[in-house]
Design an enzyme around this catalytic site. Structure first.
Site, PDB file in Angstrom:
ATOM      1  N   ASP A  32       0.851  -1.185   0.000  1.00 44.01           N
ATOM      2  CA  ASP A  32       0.000   0.000   0.000  1.00 44.01           C
ATOM      3  C   ASP A  32       0.893   1.243   0.000  1.00 44.01           C
ATOM      4  O   ASP A  32       1.861   1.307   0.755  1.00 44.01           O
ATOM      5  CB  ASP A  32      -0.896  -0.013   1.243  1.00 44.01           C
ATOM      6  CG  ASP A  32      -2.038   0.976   1.154  1.00 44.01           C
ATOM      7  OD1 ASP A  32      -1.761   2.183   1.005  1.00 44.01           O
ATOM      8  OD2 ASP A  32      -3.198   0.556   1.264  1.00 44.01           O
ATOM      9  N   HIS A  65     -10.578  -4.670  -3.536  1.00 40.45           N
ATOM     10  CA  HIS A  65      -9.250  -4.852  -2.948  1.00 40.45           C
ATOM     11  C   HIS A  65      -9.380  -5.217  -1.482  1.00 40.45           C
ATOM     12  O   HIS A  65     -10.303  -4.809  -0.797  1.00 40.45           O
ATOM     13  CB  HIS A  65      -8.373  -3.609  -3.130  1.00 40.45           C
ATOM     14  CG  HIS A  65      -8.934  -2.339  -2.581  1.00 40.45           C
ATOM     15  ND1 HIS A  65      -9.990  -1.664  -3.158  1.00 40.45           N
ATOM     16  CD2 HIS A  65      -8.586  -1.612  -1.494  1.00 40.45           C
ATOM     17  CE1 HIS A  65     -10.257  -0.567  -2.461  1.00 40.45           C
ATOM     18  NE2 HIS A  65      -9.426  -0.523  -1.438  1.00 40.45           N
ATOM     19  N   PHE A  66      -8.444  -6.035  -1.046  1.00 42.37           N
ATOM     20  CA  PHE A  66      -8.361  -6.484   0.334  1.00 42.37           C
ATOM     21  C   PHE A  66      -7.096  -5.903   0.945  1.00 42.37           C
ATOM     22  O   PHE A  66      -6.005  -6.074   0.391  1.00 42.37           O
ATOM     23  CB  PHE A  66      -8.302  -8.012   0.409  1.00 42.37           C
ATOM     24  CG  PHE A  66      -9.570  -8.687  -0.002  1.00 42.37           C
ATOM     25  CD1 PHE A  66     -10.449  -9.170   0.951  1.00 42.37           C
ATOM     26  CD2 PHE A  66      -9.887  -8.857  -1.350  1.00 42.37           C
ATOM     27  CE1 PHE A  66     -11.632  -9.805   0.584  1.00 42.37           C
ATOM     28  CE2 PHE A  66     -11.062  -9.490  -1.724  1.00 42.37           C
ATOM     29  CZ  PHE A  66     -11.935  -9.957  -0.762  1.00 42.37           C
ATOM     30  N   HIS A  67      -7.238  -5.218   2.059  1.00 42.68           N
ATOM     31  CA  HIS A  67      -6.094  -4.720   2.811  1.00 42.68           C
ATOM     32  C   HIS A  67      -5.658  -5.799   3.790  1.00 42.68           C
ATOM     33  O   HIS A  67      -6.504  -6.409   4.454  1.00 42.68           O
ATOM     34  CB  HIS A  67      -6.480  -3.486   3.644  1.00 42.68           C
ATOM     35  CG  HIS A  67      -6.883  -2.305   2.850  1.00 42.68           C
ATOM     36  ND1 HIS A  67      -6.021  -1.263   2.577  1.00 42.68           N
ATOM     37  CD2 HIS A  67      -8.068  -1.966   2.285  1.00 42.68           C
ATOM     38  CE1 HIS A  67      -6.651  -0.351   1.881  1.00 42.68           C
ATOM     39  NE2 HIS A  67      -7.895  -0.745   1.688  1.00 42.68           N
TER      40      HIS A  67
END
Length: 129
Positions: free
Chosen positions: A34, A102-104
């Site tokens: 990120d 999206h996956f954090h």
């Protein structure tokens, strides 16, 4: 696989038009760091097919996302500690900023670092009162 969108930030990363620090990838998913991390090690896993919400991404691509999410989570846990959050938002009122699924994966090294959750629904005891 679903088409990529010309003006989507994450579609541009998938196509290599915007640089990223790639961690891993498979046929249907990509993981990268990120650029605005909440904590050290904060990364994202995205499908290589465009979809704003999870239900819009083809199932085979979401299966690849799940496999990569598992793989990257193991690496995050090994490198940054066993506690971490996996966060995914669907739609604007659910706090989704980039309009691509999206996956954090956000390491949680201590109480004050990483994702801090507050607000939302009251605890069950308060809700019943």
């Amino acid at each position: 696989m679903a088409a990529l969108i010309a003006d989507c930030l994450f579609c541009k990363i998938i196509r290599g038009e915007i640089p990223s620090v790639k961690i891993a990838e498979n046929a249907g998913a990509l993981a990268f760091m990120d650029v605005f991390p909440t904590s050290k090690g904060h990364c994202l896993v995205i499908p290589k097919a465009h979809g704003v919400r999870c239900h819009e991404v083809p199932e085979d691509c979401m299966a690849d996302v799940g496999r990569l999410l598992s793989q990257v989570s193991k690496g995050v846990a090994a490198e940054f500690g066993q506690d971490y959050n996996v966060l995914q938002n669907n739609g604007e009122i659910a706090h989704q900023v980039v309009k691509h699924v999206h996956f954090h994966i956000i390491p949680k090294p201590d109480e004050a670092s990483g994702l801090v959750i507050g607000g939302g629904a009251p605890p069950p005891a308060q809700a019943a009162a």
